[in-house]
Design a protein around this motif. Structure first.
Motif, short mmCIF file in Angstrom:
data_model
loop_
_atom_site.label_atom_id
_atom_site.label_comp_id
_atom_site.label_asym_id
_atom_site.label_seq_id
_atom_site.Cartn_x
_atom_site.Cartn_y
_atom_site.Cartn_z
N CYS A 25 -0.91 87.23 -36.68
CA CYS A 25 -2.41 87.34 -36.48
C CYS A 25 -2.52 88.47 -37.37
O CYS A 25 -3.35 89.43 -36.73
N LEU B 258 -2.14 86.86 -39.62
CA LEU B 258 -1.44 86.00 -39.15
C LEU B 258 -0.89 85.24 -40.62
O LEU B 258 -1.46 84.60 -41.14
N THR C 27 1.69 82.77 -28.95
CA THR C 27 1.96 83.80 -30.20
C THR C 27 3.07 84.59 -29.04
O THR C 27 2.97 84.74 -27.91
N GLN D 190 -1.78 87.43 -25.84
CA GLN D 190 -1.54 86.77 -26.96
C GLN D 190 -2.52 85.55 -27.09
O GLN D 190 -3.49 85.32 -26.41
N TYR E 7 0.95 89.03 -34.66
CA TYR E 7 1.18 88.15 -33.68
C TYR E 7 1.68 86.82 -34.44
O TYR E 7 1.39 86.40 -35.26
N THR E 8 2.54 86.29 -33.81
CA THR E 8 3.46 85.03 -34.46
C THR E 8 3.64 83.97 -33.55
O THR E 8 3.76 84.23 -32.29
N VAL E 9 3.79 82.79 -34.25
CA VAL E 9 3.69 81.68 -33.37
C VAL E 9 4.54 80.42 -34.29
O VAL E 9 4.46 80.60 -35.68
#
Length: 161
Positions: free
Chosen positions: A12, A14, A99, A108, A151-153
């Motif tokens: 994010c 992202l 995330t 998140q 932020y990671t997903v």
């Protein structure tokens, strides 16, 4: 027949990282031209769920209390070395909905949808370009805050033929 699977983390600020997991055509390749990137965001208030969407036309929309500080963009992936004029079936699938971030105890984001064209036909050279868009949402937890961090997903891009 399944040709490729990819898992992508989204940051994010992202940013998406593309990982090749499987290939059944020896020379077929996927090149990440641009990572799916939701940009740099501010969540002004977190007392209700807010969303940001980047569509396949690269248009950005947002609701409620999310503001875009630095615009992001859709993901762009070059498919190459397929058969000429071959129809490929594309799907972008959510693997991890929430995330993760290095800042704890940050709230998140939730990846709620992904979009891509369902089919694409390669050109004379066996190449095609696939775009991926998506929507993330804030938690809506009034007591939680978002830290200034990445932020990671993870999502998966599947190419079938």
């Amino acid at each position: 027949m399944t040709n490729k699977y990819f898992q992508n983390p989204i940051n994010c600020k992202l940013i998406v990282i593309l990982l090749l997991l499987f290939t059944s055509i020896a020379n077929a390749a996927v090149t990440e031209v641009e990572k799916l990137d939701f940009g740099t965001l501010a969540v002004l208030r977190n007392d209700s769920v807010s969303e940001i969407t980047i569509n396949l036309d690269n248009q950005i929309t947002f609701t409620n209390h999310i503001r875009v500080l630095v615009p992001g963009h859709r993901g762009e992936y070059l498919l190459s070395s397929y058969e000429p004029f071959k129809e490929l079936f594309i799907s972008a699938n959510i693997v991890q909905t929430e995330t993760s971030s290095p800042a704890a105890p940050s709230q998140q984001f939730t990846l709620i949808s992904l979009s891509s064209v369902p089919t694409i036909t390669t050109d004379l050279n066996g190449d095609a370009t696939v775009f991926v868009g998506g929507t993330i949402a804030s938690s809506g937890n009034a007591v939680g805050i978002y830290y200034d961090t990445a932020y990671t997903v993870i999502f998966e891009l599947s190419i079938n033929f």
